[in-house]
Design an enzyme around this catalytic site. Structure first.
Site, PDB file in Angstrom:
ATOM      1  N   ASP A 190      58.433  39.566  -9.339  1.00 54.30           N
ATOM      2  CA  ASP A 190      59.120  40.709  -8.759  1.00 54.30           C
ATOM      3  C   ASP A 190      58.394  41.106  -7.480  1.00 54.30           C
ATOM      4  O   ASP A 190      57.466  40.419  -7.041  1.00 54.30           O
ATOM      5  CB  ASP A 190      59.185  41.875  -9.745  1.00 54.30           C
ATOM      6  CG  ASP A 190      57.799  42.341 -10.206  1.00 54.30           C
ATOM      7  OD1 ASP A 190      56.785  41.861  -9.657  1.00 54.30           O
ATOM      8  OD2 ASP A 190      57.726  43.200 -11.098  1.00 54.30           O
ATOM      9  N   ASP A 192      56.526  44.424  -5.562  1.00 56.81           N
ATOM     10  CA  ASP A 192      55.974  45.771  -5.743  1.00 56.81           C
ATOM     11  C   ASP A 192      55.594  46.381  -4.400  1.00 56.81           C
ATOM     12  O   ASP A 192      54.937  45.723  -3.580  1.00 56.81           O
ATOM     13  CB  ASP A 192      54.727  45.729  -6.637  1.00 56.81           C
ATOM     14  CG  ASP A 192      55.005  45.108  -7.998  1.00 56.81           C
ATOM     15  OD1 ASP A 192      56.113  45.331  -8.511  1.00 56.81           O
ATOM     16  OD2 ASP A 192      54.126  44.410  -8.530  1.00 56.81           O
ATOM     17  N   ASP A 297      59.749  47.181  -7.677  1.00 56.71           N
ATOM     18  CA  ASP A 297      59.106  48.421  -8.118  1.00 56.71           C
ATOM     19  C   ASP A 297      58.674  49.209  -6.890  1.00 56.71           C
ATOM     20  O   ASP A 297      58.024  48.661  -5.984  1.00 56.71           O
ATOM     21  CB  ASP A 297      57.867  48.137  -8.980  1.00 56.71           C
ATOM     22  CG  ASP A 297      58.217  47.476 -10.305  1.00 56.71           C
ATOM     23  OD1 ASP A 297      59.391  47.524 -10.696  1.00 56.71           O
ATOM     24  OD2 ASP A 297      57.309  46.905 -10.942  1.00 56.71           O
TER      25      ASP A 297
END
Length: 373
Positions: A190, A192, A297
């Site tokens: 992912d 961040d 995120d």
């Protein structure tokens, strides 16, 4: 120390993969001590400039105990590890690994589904009596994209989108890429980002405004907010994996192929995924897909805590674990994503940069790309 032959990637990966599988199973079984032991051995293997081709190559190396040595010896002699082969055939391990690969599914849920007799994701998605959280529904819906690695050009494209939107809300806001990408990695699970601004008053509603703009432009596929709980924080947490208290949101964004500089998101024919619990009679259409679902995120960090948050969110997991262990046992201090506390002086130590944190700990500064192992 006996040095082996130049690195053979395939042979080295065989050792790493075996230890990785065993470490993962220890984590599933909540055996923290064994998990950390194997993880440290894996980190050492990854850092070696040569291949372990005989047991003598382990002489003088840290983090290899009797159990990890026995596994490596078996692989060197037989080409496989019996424990790993047995585990790869174990239904419970396979189910745990498969189920927890779904965004929003933790070990407790995975074990519950296993006890209920489920063994595949298709069985779970078609089950009429199961209820899914909003996060799990998104996890099933975008499963293929989320489980494909995010590449650096994709991370950069996502960062540009978010930065532009944040600047529409607050011109002096800064967006900082963290995690493996800050450590120089070319891919990750992912993306961040830390968000900071000199004027904390401008934080009010900033994440909600940015997410609203993402949604209005058709880029938001999923969102989950976590409000700040900084008032609950007293001293740095003794638990390495404890969640920090910053305001944050977990997103799935729709990234267009056209926005990736190297054109790496190739258009392809894909089947539209049927949402969980919908019957088999639901029509499954095939269409051209020129976008990718990306996990993101976003974390809001007050300026005075930015250096500590940057250090913590950069990782790696094992680097952070050992750094905090050193801080506790060698310096009698406590370190987390919010600050550094000196237990002798009973004061929090200030730091505007990561370099200042290392200086407080009497350590030479370690660059982000040197923190992977």
């Amino acid at each position: 120390m006996a040095v082996g032959k130049p690195v053979n990637i395939e042979e080295q990966h065989k050792l790493q993969d075996a230890l990785d599988i065993l470490a993962e199973n220890f984590e599933f079984n909540e055996n923290e001590g064994a998990f950390v032991t194997f993880s440290r051995a894996i980190a050492v293997l990854k850092s070696l400039p040569y291949t372990i081709s005989r047991m003598g190559n382990l002489d003088g190396l840290p983090c290899f105990g009797d159990e990890t040595r026995a596994i490596i010896e078996e692989i060197l002699e037989d080409g496989v590890c019996s424990k790993v082969e047995s585990l790869l055939c174990d239904e419970k391990y396979k189910a745990r690994k498969l189920f927890t690969s779904v965004f929003g599914v933790g070990l407790k849920t995975a074990d519950k589904w296993y006890r209920q007799g489920f063994r595949t994701l298709e069985e779970i998605k078609s089950a009429k009596d199961l209820k899914f959280t909003k996060m799990q529904k998104a996890g099933f819906l975008y499963y293929e994209d989320i489980n494909n690695a995010v590449r650096r050009p994709e991370a950069d494209a996502v960062g540009q989108i978010i930065e532009n939107i944040l600047h529409e809300c607050t011109p002096d806001v800064t967006l900082t890429l963290t995690g493996g990408f800050r450590r120089g990695k070319e891919s990750g699970h992912d993306v961040d980002f830390l968000i900071s601004c000199p004027d904390e008053e401008k934080y009010e509603g900033l994440l909600h405004k940015a997410v609203s703009k993402l949604n209005s432009r058709g880029l938001l596929l999923y969102c989950d907010f976590m409000e700040a709980t900084l008032e609950k924080r007293k001293l740095p947490s003794k638990m390495y994996d404890a969640m920090d208290h910053f305001e944050k949101c977990f997103l799935i964004l729709k990234l267009s192929k056209a926005l990736v500089k190297d054109g790496g998101l190739s258009a392809s024919s894909v089947s539209v995924v049927r949402p969980p619990n919908e019957g088999a009679e639901t029509e499954v259409k095939t269409q051209t897909k020129d976008w990718k679902a990306i996990r993101v995120d976003l974390v809001i960090v007050p300026p005075q805590q930015f250096a500590f948050a940057l250090l913590g969110w950069t990782g790696s997991r094992h680097f952070e674990r050992d750094l905090r262990r050193y801080t506790h046992f060698e310096k009698n201090m406590m370190l987390d994503n919010h600050g550094l506390y000196d237990k002798n002086k009973k004061v929090f130590l200030e730091a505007k940069t990561e370099e200042e944190i290392f200086a407080h700990l009497d350590l030479e500064y370690i660059e982000p790309w040197e923190r992977n192992a």
